[in-house]
Write a protein that holds these residues in place. Sequence first.
Motif, PDB file in Angstrom:
ATOM      1  N   THR A 224       0.833  -1.214   0.000  1.00 35.92           N
ATOM      2  CA  THR A 224       0.000   0.000   0.000  1.00 35.92           C
ATOM      3  C   THR A 224       0.860   1.252   0.000  1.00 35.92           C
ATOM      4  OG1 THR A 224      -1.724  -1.184   1.210  1.00 35.92           O
ATOM      5  CG2 THR A 224      -1.824   1.214   1.248  1.00 35.92           C
ATOM      6  N   GLN A 225       1.969   1.220   0.832  1.00 36.34           N
ATOM      7  CA  GLN A 225       2.886   2.372   0.879  1.00 36.34           C
ATOM      8  C   GLN A 225       3.545   2.578  -0.484  1.00 36.34           C
ATOM      9  OE1 GLN A 225       5.844   1.966   3.908  1.00 36.34           O
ATOM     10  NE2 GLN A 225       6.866   3.914   3.446  1.00 36.34           N
ATOM     11  N   LEU A 226       4.010   1.457  -1.101  1.00 43.01           N
ATOM     12  CA  LEU A 226       4.631   1.567  -2.430  1.00 43.01           C
ATOM     13  C   LEU A 226       3.633   2.097  -3.452  1.00 43.01           C
ATOM     14  CD1 LEU A 226       6.715  -1.744  -2.565  1.00 43.01           C
ATOM     15  CD2 LEU A 226       7.594   0.580  -2.310  1.00 43.01           C
ATOM     16  N   THR A 227       2.408   1.651  -3.347  1.00 45.56           N
ATOM     17  CA  THR A 227       1.386   2.093  -4.298  1.00 45.56           C
ATOM     18  C   THR A 227       1.142   3.593  -4.178  1.00 45.56           C
ATOM     19  OG1 THR A 227       0.296  -0.063  -4.151  1.00 45.56           O
ATOM     20  CG2 THR A 227      -0.999   1.747  -5.032  1.00 45.56           C
ATOM     21  N   ALA A 228       1.115   4.093  -2.918  1.00 44.27           N
ATOM     22  CA  ALA A 228       0.920   5.538  -2.729  1.00 44.27           C
ATOM     23  C   ALA A 228       2.071   6.339  -3.322  1.00 44.27           C
ATOM     24  CB  ALA A 228       0.773   5.842  -1.239  1.00 44.27           C
ATOM     25  N   GLU A 229       3.338   5.849  -3.068  1.00 43.05           N
ATOM     26  CA  GLU A 229       4.498   6.561  -3.627  1.00 43.05           C
ATOM     27  C   GLU A 229       4.507   6.482  -5.145  1.00 43.05           C
ATOM     28  OE1 GLU A 229       9.370   6.762  -2.978  1.00 43.05           O
ATOM     29  OE2 GLU A 229       8.141   5.347  -1.827  1.00 43.05           O
ATOM     30  N   LEU A 230       4.108   5.324  -5.666  1.00 47.67           N
ATOM     31  CA  LEU A 230       4.034   5.175  -7.132  1.00 47.67           C
ATOM     32  C   LEU A 230       3.004   6.125  -7.727  1.00 47.67           C
ATOM     33  CD1 LEU A 230       4.324   1.305  -7.617  1.00 47.67           C
ATOM     34  CD2 LEU A 230       5.842   3.046  -8.591  1.00 47.67           C
ATOM     35  N   GLU A 231       1.895   6.320  -7.022  1.00 49.47           N
ATOM     36  CA  GLU A 231       0.882   7.249  -7.538  1.00 49.47           C
ATOM     37  C   GLU A 231       1.441   8.663  -7.627  1.00 49.47           C
ATOM     38  OE1 GLU A 231      -2.443   6.928  -4.980  1.00 49.47           O
ATOM     39  OE2 GLU A 231      -3.135   4.990  -5.803  1.00 49.47           O
ATOM     40  N   THR A 232       2.248   9.077  -6.562  1.00 54.16           N
ATOM     41  CA  THR A 232       2.873  10.417  -6.603  1.00 54.16           C
ATOM     42  C   THR A 232       3.856  10.514  -7.761  1.00 54.16           C
ATOM     43  OG1 THR A 232       2.649  10.548  -4.203  1.00 54.16           O
ATOM     44  CG2 THR A 232       4.185  12.074  -5.259  1.00 54.16           C
ATOM     45  N   LEU A 233       4.722   9.472  -7.898  1.00 50.24           N
ATOM     46  CA  LEU A 233       5.693   9.480  -9.001  1.00 50.24           C
ATOM     47  C   LEU A 233       4.995   9.454 -10.355  1.00 50.24           C
ATOM     48  CD1 LEU A 233       8.405   7.041  -7.586  1.00 50.24           C
ATOM     49  CD2 LEU A 233       8.605   9.519  -7.868  1.00 50.24           C
ATOM     50  N   THR A 234       3.877   8.733 -10.418  1.00 48.41           N
ATOM     51  CA  THR A 234       3.144   8.658 -11.691  1.00 48.41           C
ATOM     52  C   THR A 234       2.656  10.038 -12.113  1.00 48.41           C
ATOM     53  OG1 THR A 234       2.439   6.401 -11.214  1.00 48.41           O
ATOM     54  CG2 THR A 234       1.173   7.618 -12.842  1.00 48.41           C
ATOM     55  N   LYS A 235       2.140  10.793 -11.136  1.00 51.54           N
ATOM     56  CA  LYS A 235       1.667  12.141 -11.473  1.00 51.54           C
ATOM     57  C   LYS A 235       2.824  13.028 -11.942  1.00 51.54           C
ATOM     58  CE  LYS A 235      -2.202  11.978  -8.223  1.00 51.54           C
ATOM     59  NZ  LYS A 235      -2.803  12.561  -6.991  1.00 51.54           N
ATOM     60  N   GLN A 236       3.994  12.931 -11.204  1.00 51.13           N
ATOM     61  CA  GLN A 236       5.144  13.748 -11.607  1.00 51.13           C
ATOM     62  C   GLN A 236       5.655  13.320 -12.987  1.00 51.13           C
ATOM     63  OE1 GLN A 236       7.932  13.258  -8.404  1.00 51.13           O
ATOM     64  NE2 GLN A 236       6.722  14.481  -6.930  1.00 51.13           N
ATOM     65  N   ARG A 237       5.747  12.012 -13.198  1.00 51.72           N
ATOM     66  CA  ARG A 237       6.235  11.528 -14.496  1.00 51.72           C
ATOM     67  C   ARG A 237       5.308  11.957 -15.622  1.00 51.72           C
ATOM     68  NH1 ARG A 237       6.207   5.326 -16.459  1.00 51.72           N
ATOM     69  NH2 ARG A 237       4.012   5.866 -16.313  1.00 51.72           N
TER      70      ARG A 237
END
Length: 920
Positions: A224-237
């Motif tokens: 869940t933590q990785l998914t949240a960080e991935l969502e932030t990185l996805t928006k930045q990317r």
Amino acid sequence: MHIHSVTLQNFKAHGDCHIDFYPGVNAISGENGAGKTSVLEAIAWTLFNHRGAYRKEDLIRNGSNSAQVRVAFVSNRDGRTYAVERCTAKGYTIYDPQLNQRLDYHNIEEEILPWLRQHLGVAPGTDLARLFANTIGVPQGTFTADFLKTAEERKKVFDSILKVEEYKQVNRDMLSLEKHAKAQTETLTADLERFEEELQGLEPAQERFATVQAELAANEATLTQLTAELETLTKQREQLMTQAKQLEAAETELKTLAARREGKTQAIALLQQSLKTTQEKVHLCNDHRAAYDAYETTQASVTVVQKALRQRKSLQKKRDQKQQAIASQQQTSAKLMAQLEQLERDAAELERVQPQVAQQEGLEQEQKTLNAQLQQLQTAKATVTSLTKQRTKLQTQHQELERQIVTIQGLAEIVATIPQLEQQRDRLQSQLSRIEAAQQFEAELRQLVEAGESERDRHQGQVQAAYAILQQIQDSVPLLSADSIAMAMEAVQAGVDLNSELLMELRQILTDLTAQTEGDRLTRELKATRQQISTAHQHKATYSTLADKQTERDRIQAETTDLDTQLADLKSQLEQDAPLQQQRSKLDLAIAELDNPRGRVRRLQSQLAQRDTLNQQVETARAIEQTLSDELATLDTQLQSFAEQEQELETLQEKLAQHQTGHRVYMQNQSALTDLPEQEAQLQEAIATAETLAIQEQTQQAERDRLAADFDPHRLQTIVTRYDELQGQSARLQGALPAQRSLIAELEGTLKRLEEIARKRKETQETLKQRRKSLSFVRFARKAYKEAGPRITASYLNRISYEADRLFRELLNRPNVALEWTADYEILVKETQHTHRFINLSGGEQMCAALAVRLALLRVLADIDVAFFDEPTTNMDRQRRDSLAEAIANIRTFRQLFVISHDDTFEHITENVILLTRDA
């Protein structure tokens, strides 16, 4: 229960007959052979599965293939109206008219008869046919026969009705139930021992499940933590990728503008070159103008000479034809050569167009996909239209139901008056039944009142005389107390007044009795009251449908809400229509711009296949042209005889030849005179366009530089790297989770299985307790049934005897008689101090007694308030018939009575008379 109507089609003597019935007494009359009994037999066959001694073919009218009966009745269970239809060919059909649908019942023994018992109000398992034959609708001529039999014969008849033998049979049948309960107890005991053994592994499985569940929870939290960080990185990317795409698009647009500007520069150069060529052609036209004019003048002279040579018309015509043939052949050759040249160009065009075919096919595939999506949207539009129509229909039905509900609710006041109307009807019937006694009492009371009034008048005279005497006494004896005289006078006057008041009250009673002895008026009021009761009961039947209609209204409202939800979903889908249409338009434009390269390829390939044929046609054309030239030379030799004209013509032709080059040059370049202004304008336009493109290129360059300044490619690379790293970690965790979940699922399955075993153990323990109780109860019940049969039969006899006694007095309208139905099913009638056996009763009394017992049986054994009487007045004189008719009319505890009579005995006691005639 209430029977509304019966419809017969080809049933016995009836072809097509419909009869409506009403509450109260329904008298069925008519001549012999009119089918009166057939009406009751049709009801018995349909509602009670009673056919008597008839075969199925006996029920069918002569000349017909099948017989059919439809009975509409109000259920004793739910108060709703149903229609039961039975056909000798198709069997049973049950309709619910209020729902306008057919009930899905087909099997007679397992579905139809249980349904009929339930709605007729009889106990499950009751033999409806026997109930009808022995109680509800006793066959014609046998109404009193069973009560005239011996005690042993009566026992056979009424034991079956009271189900005496059934208690003993239940005791015997329950022996197998006791054995079954004992076997179940033993089986449950063995199951309980097996469950205890299997539950030994429950605790270790629970501990293992808790450990694995904790590990899974930790991994899921990390994921869940990785998914949240991935969502932030996805928006930045995505943001940086968007900037990169914008920069790339700006560079592409810049290159496009540069290419267009360069293309326009090249076009300007081509236009300048073309303008120069056109200017040179104009100079050539000016230089050869004189030669052109001389050629035209010489050509005119040639025309004059040719006129002089008309004598050579025949030869010249042939020569001209040859020349024309040569020219035509030359044109043919030129065309063929041009076609060959065109084929060469087509070959080059084929190589150029060939790569565009794949592009066209890709665009057409996208177009096909879009068309499929748009077709789905068209289907959605059609669905929206259909659902909208359906919603409109439901709204109409809802409005109609609201109107009907309001109308039905308005009937509540009318329905509420039924008890009052029935009381009024009973009062009027009671008055009619006592009219003769009331008339006799009126005559006696009238004599009493008239005698009383005469005595009052005489007494009044005596009072006046006494008053005068007392007055004289008071005048002659002054010392006598005036108060005493006054009190005596008041006492005398009080007696007179009391007598007058008593006579006035008797006169009022006499007036009331006069109204009560008016038989015609009471009959009219009773008729009107019965009509009002009939109408009120019809309204009550309608009012009973209120709950169903309110339920139907709620169902329609819910269905309308569901349709609104579906319409909202479909309309949200249709919002994609405009974007898809625009996308399809763009695809159509792109396909149109390609100009069908696939078709052009096919056409070019087809044309190139003709190359060899064209080469052969060229060779053939050249050979024909040579032949024609030889024939022309022959004709020229023949024309030498015309030397002078020919010489002159040759001179002119030489002059023509001298100026022919200049003439040809002028003609070839003559179009340049009109092309020059247009080419100059095109050049100016191209120069202006090139300047505009240069300005746009500068603007786009500035936009590209701005986007490049805002974009950080290094940051994008860093985020992409971190995103890929986290994706890898997430993928590893996700890859491990299924195995853990699978293990948990396996452990859950094991735990569920063990918990299910534990639940089964607990249920088995409870069930074992119940089974042991059931076994004890079965043993007790067998004993109870063995001992209770005689007691229950005696209880039935007491209740039936009590009900029959009440009905018997009601039928005879004689309160001083009593009826008893004994243990050996004999009827005894007691009047004052005397007891009469059934065999010693008069014919009318026997009929009333038998009628009372049979109605009591029906009331006690089945909750049915409908009875049928087939010719109950047979072998009775007029007075007895009228008495029995009056007795049946006095029955108040049955909702409907059906009486068949061949005469008018029952017509004067009811308004519900059905007159049958013979069918032709």
